[in-house]
Motif scaffolding. Structure first.
Motif, PDB file in Angstrom:
ATOM      1  N   HIS A 236     -32.654  33.168 -45.345  1.00 55.51           N
ATOM      2  CA  HIS A 236     -33.458  33.895 -44.364  1.00 55.51           C
ATOM      3  C   HIS A 236     -34.890  33.386 -44.266  1.00 55.51           C
ATOM      4  N   ASN A 237     -35.242  32.405 -45.079  1.00 53.43           N
ATOM      5  CA  ASN A 237     -36.606  31.872 -45.032  1.00 53.43           C
ATOM      6  C   ASN A 237     -36.817  31.152 -43.698  1.00 53.43           C
ATOM      7  N   THR A 238     -37.932  31.456 -43.028  1.00 49.50           N
ATOM      8  CA  THR A 238     -38.189  30.842 -41.716  1.00 49.50           C
ATOM      9  C   THR A 238     -38.536  29.360 -41.843  1.00 49.50           C
ATOM     10  N   GLY A 239     -39.017  28.946 -43.025  1.00 43.43           N
ATOM     11  CA  GLY A 239     -39.259  27.523 -43.268  1.00 43.43           C
ATOM     12  C   GLY A 239     -37.995  26.853 -43.767  1.00 43.43           C
ATOM     13  N   LYS A 240     -37.813  25.604 -43.459  1.00 46.92           N
ATOM     14  CA  LYS A 240     -36.563  24.927 -43.777  1.00 46.92           C
ATOM     15  C   LYS A 240     -36.646  24.002 -44.980  1.00 46.92           C
ATOM     16  N   GLU A 241     -37.829  23.785 -45.531  1.00 47.99           N
ATOM     17  CA  GLU A 241     -37.934  22.867 -46.663  1.00 47.99           C
ATOM     18  C   GLU A 241     -37.555  23.571 -47.964  1.00 47.99           C
ATOM     19  N   VAL A 242     -36.727  22.924 -48.777  1.00 45.38           N
ATOM     20  CA  VAL A 242     -36.291  23.448 -50.070  1.00 45.38           C
ATOM     21  C   VAL A 242     -36.782  22.492 -51.149  1.00 45.38           C
ATOM     22  N   ASN A 243     -37.683  22.964 -52.001  1.00 46.63           N
ATOM     23  CA  ASN A 243     -38.258  22.134 -53.056  1.00 46.63           C
ATOM     24  C   ASN A 243     -37.635  22.470 -54.408  1.00 46.63           C
ATOM     25  N   ALA A 244     -37.373  21.452 -55.194  1.00 47.53           N
ATOM     26  CA  ALA A 244     -36.817  21.623 -56.534  1.00 47.53           C
ATOM     27  C   ALA A 244     -37.177  20.405 -57.371  1.00 47.53           C
ATOM     28  N   ASP A 245     -37.067  20.534 -58.694  1.00 43.81           N
ATOM     29  CA  ASP A 245     -37.419  19.422 -59.566  1.00 43.81           C
ATOM     30  C   ASP A 245     -36.256  18.450 -59.723  1.00 43.81           C
ATOM     31  N   LYS A 246     -36.385  17.532 -60.673  1.00 42.07           N
ATOM     32  CA  LYS A 246     -35.433  16.427 -60.806  1.00 42.07           C
ATOM     33  C   LYS A 246     -34.068  16.851 -61.326  1.00 42.07           C
ATOM     34  N   ALA A 247     -33.932  18.093 -61.798  1.00 37.35           N
ATOM     35  CA  ALA A 247     -32.643  18.551 -62.322  1.00 37.35           C
ATOM     36  C   ALA A 247     -31.660  18.925 -61.214  1.00 37.35           C
ATOM     37  N   TYR A 248     -32.134  19.012 -59.967  1.00 33.76           N
ATOM     38  CA  TYR A 248     -31.297  19.563 -58.899  1.00 33.76           C
ATOM     39  C   TYR A 248     -30.655  18.552 -57.954  1.00 33.76           C
ATOM     40  N   PRO A 249     -31.256  17.399 -57.649  1.00 29.87           N
ATOM     41  CA  PRO A 249     -30.704  16.572 -56.577  1.00 29.87           C
ATOM     42  C   PRO A 249     -29.335  15.973 -56.906  1.00 29.87           C
ATOM     43  N   SER A 250     -28.495  15.920 -55.880  1.00 25.56           N
ATOM     44  CA  SER A 250     -27.203  15.236 -55.930  1.00 25.56           C
ATOM     45  C   SER A 250     -26.805  14.950 -54.493  1.00 25.56           C
ATOM     46  N   ALA A 251     -25.914  13.984 -54.314  1.00 23.80           N
ATOM     47  CA  ALA A 251     -25.484  13.625 -52.962  1.00 23.80           C
ATOM     48  C   ALA A 251     -24.813  14.809 -52.282  1.00 23.80           C
ATOM     49  N   GLN A 252     -24.023  15.557 -53.030  1.00 21.49           N
ATOM     50  CA  GLN A 252     -23.326  16.716 -52.465  1.00 21.49           C
ATOM     51  C   GLN A 252     -24.304  17.803 -52.046  1.00 21.49           C
ATOM     52  N   ARG A 253     -25.327  18.016 -52.881  1.00 24.05           N
ATOM     53  CA  ARG A 253     -26.304  19.071 -52.571  1.00 24.05           C
ATOM     54  C   ARG A 253     -27.176  18.674 -51.380  1.00 24.05           C
ATOM     55  N   ARG A 254     -27.542  17.411 -51.297  1.00 25.69           N
ATOM     56  CA  ARG A 254     -28.329  16.964 -50.145  1.00 25.69           C
ATOM     57  C   ARG A 254     -27.541  17.097 -48.850  1.00 25.69           C
ATOM     58  N   GLU A 255     -26.246  16.812 -48.911  1.00 24.04           N
ATOM     59  CA  GLU A 255     -25.398  16.960 -47.727  1.00 24.04           C
ATOM     60  C   GLU A 255     -25.255  18.427 -47.335  1.00 24.04           C
ATOM     61  N   MET A 256     -25.146  19.307 -48.332  1.00 25.51           N
ATOM     62  CA  MET A 256     -25.054  20.738 -48.057  1.00 25.51           C
ATOM     63  C   MET A 256     -26.307  21.243 -47.345  1.00 25.51           C
ATOM     64  N   LEU A 257     -27.484  20.823 -47.831  1.00 22.00           N
ATOM     65  CA  LEU A 257     -28.727  21.239 -47.192  1.00 22.00           C
ATOM     66  C   LEU A 257     -28.807  20.728 -45.756  1.00 22.00           C
ATOM     67  N   ARG A 258     -28.343  19.502 -45.542  1.00 25.37           N
ATOM     68  CA  ARG A 258     -28.371  18.936 -44.191  1.00 25.37           C
ATOM     69  C   ARG A 258     -27.470  19.730 -43.249  1.00 25.37           C
ATOM     70  N   VAL A 259     -26.283  20.097 -43.710  1.00 28.99           N
ATOM     71  CA  VAL A 259     -25.344  20.852 -42.875  1.00 28.99           C
ATOM     72  C   VAL A 259     -25.893  22.234 -42.548  1.00 28.99           C
ATOM     73  N   LEU A 260     -26.584  22.854 -43.517  1.00 31.72           N
ATOM     74  CA  LEU A 260     -27.138  24.194 -43.314  1.00 31.72           C
ATOM     75  C   LEU A 260     -28.450  24.182 -42.529  1.00 31.72           C
ATOM     76  N   GLY A 261     -28.958  22.996 -42.238  1.00 29.68           N
ATOM     77  CA  GLY A 261     -30.191  22.902 -41.451  1.00 29.68           C
ATOM     78  C   GLY A 261     -31.458  22.932 -42.274  1.00 29.68           C
ATOM     79  N   PHE A 262     -31.354  22.726 -43.591  1.00 35.64           N
ATOM     80  CA  PHE A 262     -32.533  22.710 -44.458  1.00 35.64           C
ATOM     81  C   PHE A 262     -33.046  21.288 -44.634  1.00 35.64           C
ATOM     82  N   LYS A 263     -34.300  21.174 -45.001  1.00 32.85           N
ATOM     83  CA  LYS A 263     -34.925  19.877 -45.276  1.00 32.85           C
ATOM     84  C   LYS A 263     -34.925  19.626 -46.780  1.00 32.85           C
ATOM     85  N   ASP A 264     -34.444  18.468 -47.172  1.00 30.66           N
ATOM     86  CA  ASP A 264     -34.353  18.118 -48.590  1.00 30.66           C
ATOM     87  C   ASP A 264     -35.748  17.846 -49.152  1.00 30.66           C
ATOM     88  N   GLY A 265     -36.189  18.727 -50.066  1.00 30.34           N
ATOM     89  CA  GLY A 265     -37.477  18.560 -50.723  1.00 30.34           C
ATOM     90  C   GLY A 265     -37.317  18.497 -52.233  1.00 30.34           C
TER      91      GLY A 265
END
Length: 359
Positions: A236-265
């Motif tokens: 429900h956040n009106t901003g689309k950027e999602v920030n997280a540290d180095k423990a979170y990124p993965s190809a699957q998670r980046r694709e999920m954010l893209r499909v949901l309309g979020f910006k990978d941060g």
């Protein structure tokens, strides 16, 4: 001749002390003034199921009183015994919990039983009730979000290697009923920066605009930080950027954010034999400044008496951690509203200024 004493005795000394406390600024009264505890008590009522005294016994304390006590206990991370003592001893605690004129206050057993009745569902309802008040005052989730997890230590357990193996295989060690009640078999061990921890993990999402906790998920210490990323993500956040540290990124998670309309941060992590480029390092630094908002939240929780659970078992620990998040939002909301009131009165001209302007 006896020397004069600076002590003054008066029948209205209590009222005088109250007035001085108000003039100096009572932080608990700031919370009491701006938070609708009646609405929060109505939400919690569905999970307490307390008797009305018709069948005998002592009548139950009002739910609003008990909710205030639970919030106060969590704000300062007090035990049930300390909470009872402070309610008997401190004027500010009595006023906050509506007990200033009462002959009796809830004892440690009453406080413990109320917390047990609420459980995880009641704590979640309390968190949602505070969130509803955030929205009512216009503090919707904006500007994007930062996601992170923090370790919440629990009392360490003395469990032998054989007993641990039995627990891992689904068997029950030969413990007495009393000993079993004092053994936390749900909490797990982990290591972070070379230091060993035992307890649980709290995952949250925090909005960048106002710094409130918008999503909460609990787990054990050994679970990976990214395990609850999908659950804690705030849609429900009106901003689309999602920030997280180095423990979170993965190809699957980046694709999920893209499909949901979020910006990978999410920050990038170097791989073996593949160091980060200068561009990626600069990107990580930019993200670090944004995701610092979630670290401020963890620091705020730590200042509320510390990140520590005294309970046994994951259910009680989850209740405690959810209440931590609810009380953090509650305290922050009261602070925001109080500053807004102060700004209003500073901007409002006095009667003398209006007269001078009219003249």
């Amino acid at each position: 001749m006896t020397p004069r004493s600076a002590l003054k005795f008066d029948l209205f000394s209590e009222a005088s002390r109250k007035r001085k406390i108000d003039e100096g600024g009572d932080p608990l009264q700031v919370i009491a003034q701006h938070i609708d505890f009646t609405a929060l008590a109505a939400l919690v009522d569905a999970f307490t199921l307390r008797g009305d005294g018709r069948k005998g016994g002592r009548p139950a304390y009002p739910t609003e009183v008990m909710v205030r006590i639970l919030v106060l206990k969590r704000l300062y991370n007090l035990s049930d015994e300390q909470m009872e003592y402070q309610l008997l001893d401190r004027m500010s605690y009595q006023r906050f919990c509506l007990l200033q004129d009462c002959m009796n206050v809830p004892d440690r057993n009453t406080i413990w039983r109320f917390g047990e009745r609420i459980g995880v569902q009641g704590a979640t309802a309390l968190l949602q009730g505070v969130d509803a008040q955030l929205h009512r005052h216009g503090y919707i989730a904006r500007g994007g979000q930062a996601i992170d997890a923090t370790l919440v230590p629990a009392p360490r357990q003395r469990i032998s290697k054989d007993e641990r193996e039995q627990l891992n295989s689904g068997q029950k060690p030969d413990w007495s009923d009393t000993k079993r009640r004092y053994k936390d078999t749900d909490a797990t061990h982990t290591k972070k920066h070379g230091k060993s921890y035992f307890g649980y993990k709290l995952s949250v999402s925090v909005d960048h605009k106002h710094g409130f906790i918008r999503g909460v998920v609990t787990g054990t210490a050994s679970e990976h930080d990214g395990h609850h990323f999908d659950e804690v993500l705030d849609p429900h956040n009106t901003g689309k950027e999602v920030n997280a540290d180095k423990a979170y990124p993965s190809a699957q998670r980046r694709e999920m954010l893209r499909v949901l309309g979020f910006k990978d941060g999410m920050q990038r992590k170097a791989q073996a034999g593949k160091p980060l480029s200068d561009c990626q390092k600069r990107r990580n630094q930019r993200i670090a400044k944004k995701r610092a908002k979630v670290e401020h939240v963890f620091a705020g929780i730590r200042h509320m008496g510390g990140k520590f659970v005294r309970s046994i078992g994951q259910v009680r620990a989850s209740t405690t951690m959810t209440l931590m998040a609810a009380c953090y939002n509650l305290k922050r909301l009261a602070s925001f509203l109080d500053r807004k009131v102060d700004a209003f009165y500073k901007a409002k001209p006095s009667k003398m200024q209006m007269r001078l302007k009219a003249a």
